[in-house]
Design a protein around this motif. Structure first.
Motif, PDB file in Angstrom:
ATOM      1  N   GLY A   7       0.806  -1.207   0.000  1.00  0.00           N
ATOM      2  CA  GLY A   7       0.000   0.000   0.000  1.00  0.00           C
ATOM      3  C   GLY A   7       0.843   1.262   0.000  1.00  0.00           C
ATOM      4  N   VAL A   8       1.906   1.283   0.803  1.00  0.00           N
ATOM      5  CA  VAL A   8       2.787   2.456   0.841  1.00  0.00           C
ATOM      6  C   VAL A   8       3.530   2.627  -0.477  1.00  0.00           C
ATOM      7  CG1 VAL A   8       4.823   3.436   1.950  1.00  0.00           C
ATOM      8  CG2 VAL A   8       3.051   2.368   3.346  1.00  0.00           C
ATOM      9  N   LEU A   9       4.145   1.543  -0.945  1.00  0.00           N
ATOM     10  CA  LEU A   9       4.898   1.627  -2.201  1.00  0.00           C
ATOM     11  C   LEU A   9       3.976   1.916  -3.380  1.00  0.00           C
ATOM     12  CD1 LEU A   9       7.358  -1.393  -1.741  1.00  0.00           C
ATOM     13  CD2 LEU A   9       7.800   1.035  -1.333  1.00  0.00           C
ATOM     14  N   GLY A  10       2.823   1.244  -3.397  1.00  0.00           N
ATOM     15  CA  GLY A  10       1.887   1.447  -4.498  1.00  0.00           C
ATOM     16  C   GLY A  10       1.282   2.830  -4.499  1.00  0.00           C
ATOM     17  N   GLY A  11       1.022   3.393  -3.303  1.00  0.00           N
ATOM     18  CA  GLY A  11       0.502   4.750  -3.250  1.00  0.00           C
ATOM     19  C   GLY A  11       1.479   5.760  -3.841  1.00  0.00           C
ATOM     20  N   CYS A  12       2.749   5.592  -3.535  1.00  0.00           N
ATOM     21  CA  CYS A  12       3.777   6.462  -4.137  1.00  0.00           C
ATOM     22  C   CYS A  12       3.807   6.296  -5.651  1.00  0.00           C
ATOM     23  CB  CYS A  12       5.139   6.149  -3.535  1.00  0.00           C
ATOM     24  SG  CYS A  12       5.281   6.501  -1.765  1.00  0.00           S
ATOM     25  N   TYR A  13       3.709   5.050  -6.107  1.00  0.00           N
ATOM     26  CA  TYR A  13       3.711   4.799  -7.548  1.00  0.00           C
ATOM     27  C   TYR A  13       2.486   5.413  -8.213  1.00  0.00           C
ATOM     28  CZ  TYR A  13       3.464   2.399 -12.019  1.00  0.00           C
ATOM     29  OH  TYR A  13       3.358   2.139 -13.355  1.00  0.00           O
ATOM     30  N   LEU A  14       1.312   5.321  -7.566  1.00  0.00           N
ATOM     31  CA  LEU A  14       0.098   5.886  -8.139  1.00  0.00           C
ATOM     32  C   LEU A  14       0.215   7.393  -8.290  1.00  0.00           C
ATOM     33  CD1 LEU A  14      -2.825   5.624  -9.091  1.00  0.00           C
ATOM     34  CD2 LEU A  14      -3.543   5.723  -6.694  1.00  0.00           C
ATOM     35  N   LEU A  15       0.766   8.076  -7.293  1.00  0.00           N
ATOM     36  CA  LEU A  15       0.958   9.521  -7.406  1.00  0.00           C
ATOM     37  C   LEU A  15       1.885   9.859  -8.563  1.00  0.00           C
ATOM     38  CD1 LEU A  15       1.317  10.498  -3.635  1.00  0.00           C
ATOM     39  CD2 LEU A  15      -0.636  10.910  -5.135  1.00  0.00           C
ATOM     40  N   TRP A  16       2.972   9.091  -8.691  1.00  0.00           N
ATOM     41  CA  TRP A  16       3.899   9.323  -9.811  1.00  0.00           C
ATOM     42  C   TRP A  16       3.208   9.080 -11.152  1.00  0.00           C
ATOM     43  CZ3 TRP A  16       5.658   5.891 -13.547  1.00  0.00           C
ATOM     44  CH2 TRP A  16       6.708   6.359 -14.361  1.00  0.00           C
ATOM     45  N   LEU A  17       2.385   8.036 -11.224  1.00  0.00           N
ATOM     46  CA  LEU A  17       1.688   7.725 -12.467  1.00  0.00           C
ATOM     47  C   LEU A  17       0.702   8.821 -12.831  1.00  0.00           C
ATOM     48  CD1 LEU A  17       1.163   5.641 -14.720  1.00  0.00           C
ATOM     49  CD2 LEU A  17      -0.558   4.595 -13.233  1.00  0.00           C
ATOM     50  N   LEU A  18      -0.023   9.348 -11.840  1.00  0.00           N
ATOM     51  CA  LEU A  18      -0.972  10.425 -12.107  1.00  0.00           C
ATOM     52  C   LEU A  18      -0.264  11.675 -12.621  1.00  0.00           C
ATOM     53  CD1 LEU A  18      -3.318  10.059  -9.012  1.00  0.00           C
ATOM     54  CD2 LEU A  18      -3.911   9.574 -11.383  1.00  0.00           C
ATOM     55  N   VAL A  19       0.871  12.013 -12.011  1.00  0.00           N
ATOM     56  CA  VAL A  19       1.635  13.168 -12.468  1.00  0.00           C
ATOM     57  C   VAL A  19       2.138  12.950 -13.887  1.00  0.00           C
ATOM     58  CG1 VAL A  19       3.722  14.532 -12.092  1.00  0.00           C
ATOM     59  CG2 VAL A  19       2.288  13.881 -10.142  1.00  0.00           C
ATOM     60  N   THR A  20       2.642  11.754 -14.171  1.00  0.00           N
ATOM     61  CA  THR A  20       3.149  11.451 -15.513  1.00  0.00           C
ATOM     62  C   THR A  20       2.046  11.517 -16.560  1.00  0.00           C
ATOM     63  OG1 THR A  20       4.838  10.006 -14.551  1.00  0.00           O
ATOM     64  CG2 THR A  20       4.364   9.729 -16.898  1.00  0.00           C
ATOM     65  N   GLU A  21       0.898  10.903 -16.261  1.00  0.00           N
ATOM     66  CA  GLU A  21      -0.214  10.917 -17.207  1.00  0.00           C
ATOM     67  C   GLU A  21      -0.744  12.329 -17.425  1.00  0.00           C
ATOM     68  OE1 GLU A  21      -1.708   8.131 -18.922  1.00  0.00           O
ATOM     69  OE2 GLU A  21       0.308   7.454 -18.371  1.00  0.00           O
ATOM     70  N   ARG A  22      -0.752  13.155 -16.370  1.00  0.00           N
ATOM     71  CA  ARG A  22      -1.222  14.519 -16.534  1.00  0.00           C
ATOM     72  C   ARG A  22      -0.266  15.323 -17.410  1.00  0.00           C
ATOM     73  NH1 ARG A  22      -2.731  18.847 -11.695  1.00  0.00           N
ATOM     74  NH2 ARG A  22      -3.434  20.536 -13.090  1.00  0.00           N
TER      75      ARG A  22
END
Length: 346
Positions: free
Chosen positions: A326-341
């Motif tokens: 959950g911790v690692l994936g949450g960080c990855y999700l934030l990075w993915l959202l920034v990249t996609e935006r």
């Protein structure tokens, strides 16, 4: 840029396309997963060297080593491998069907459906572990049917699948909280522990259903790998290439839901592996398409490493592996959202 792809002709006269980089990534990640598995088996209150673990697995260990490895630690590691691979395959399927990196089964409701099914058995019926597993599978399947029907409108488009799934996930999360409030103290504690997602105490009873599921579903999913890749180009293009779109989508959605439902039944809701593993596999292989084999070994390696971190980082107590993912994936999700935006896709 064109990728070097080799065509290999089998003795039966079939031609198989092989991507050298993707094959190399699968081999390297597979070796990393095996090494992580051996290291995880050797860690714990009774530490064992890498060589001792290998010797014991080959039948050359002492009686104590045989018991510790084969009865206590090997089942847990096999559950981690099979659950990680199952979650990653489910994520690869739904991300390809939705043509969206956020189209992960734990984002669009299927994981939450399995959680509601399991919690309903725990809270309302006080069922044993077998009944909880059955409830998780039933909840995942019912959620899959519901999302498919709600998303249907002359076919199932990717953006509609994601939007409907997010809405269903929000409603199911509310149901989870309601069930917790209705439970007594013992059942609420049991449900909360299950919801964290853990590999602790897993034995051969959890390994066998996972093996059966993978043995049945993996050939089906691999057989539909090429049509799945064509579906990423859109329904019209897939129709033009002769793909039976709706039949392919139903088979793959059913397989993806079963993957995450059985994995959730075995280890609880382990978050973000289904989201991150397929994307990491795609970036490592630098290849379009679902990359099913690479996603599976990536998911297995991720969960093994996460479990090693959970059991060895804090000396005083073990963390549930779901907390680490959950911790690692949450960080990855934030990075993915920034990249996609930044790329203008969201």
């Amino acid at each position: 840029m064109n990728r070097p792809v080799k065509a290999i002709r089998t003795p039966a006269g079939l031609s198989v396309r092989v991507d050298p980089r993707a094959s190399a990534v699968v081999l390297v990640l597979g070796a990393a997963a095996v090494a992580s598995a051996v290291g995880l088996i050797g860690s714990g209150d009774f530490p064992m060297s890498f060589r001792d673990v290998v010797d014991t697995l080959l039948g050359n260990g002492t009686a104590a080593q045989e018991f510790i490895v084969r009865e206590l630690r090997l089942p847990r590691v096999l559950v981690a491998v099979l659950v990680g691979a199952s979650l990653a395959l489910s994520g690869a399927i739904f991300q390809s069907l939705s043509r969206n990196p956020l189209g992960s089964p734990d984002v669009i409701g299927f994981g939450q459906g399995a959680t509601v099914g399991a919690l309903a058995v725990i809270v309302l019926f006080g069922g044993d572990s077998l009944a909880v597993s059955g409830g998780a599978v039933a909840g995942g399947l019912l959620t899959g049917v519901l999302v498919y029907l709600l998303a249907w409108r002359r076919g199932v488009q990717g953006f509609r699948l994601v939007l409907v799934g997010i809405g269903v996930a929000a409603m199911l999360t509310a149901v989870v909280h309601y069930l917790i409030t209705k439970a007594d103290l013992v059942d609420a504690t049991r449900a909360t522990l299950w919801m964290t997602g853990s590999l602790d105490g897993r034995d051969w009873a959890q390994v066998r259903p996972l093996l059966i599921m993978c043995a049945v579903l993996l050939p089906v999913v691999l057989a539909y790998g090429r049509p799945l890749r064509m579906l990423e180009m859109g329904d019209d293009a897939a129709y033009g290439l002769g793909v039976p779109v709706e039949r392919t989508r139903i088979v793959l959605m059913g397989s993806g839901v079963l993957f995450i439902a059985v994995a959730t039944a075995a280890a609880g809701p382990i978050s973000f592996v289904a989201l991150s593993a397929p994307q990491l596999a795609r970036r490592l292989t630098r290849s379009p398409g679902p990359n099913l084999a690479a996603a599976a070994v990536t998911g297995a390696a991720l969960l093994l490493v996460a479990d090693w971190v959970a059991t060895n980082t804090f000396t005083d107590r073990q963390l549930p592996v779901g907390v680490v993912t959950g911790v690692l994936g949450g960080c990855y999700l934030l990075w993915l959202l920034v990249t996609e935006r930044k790329a203008g896709r969201i």
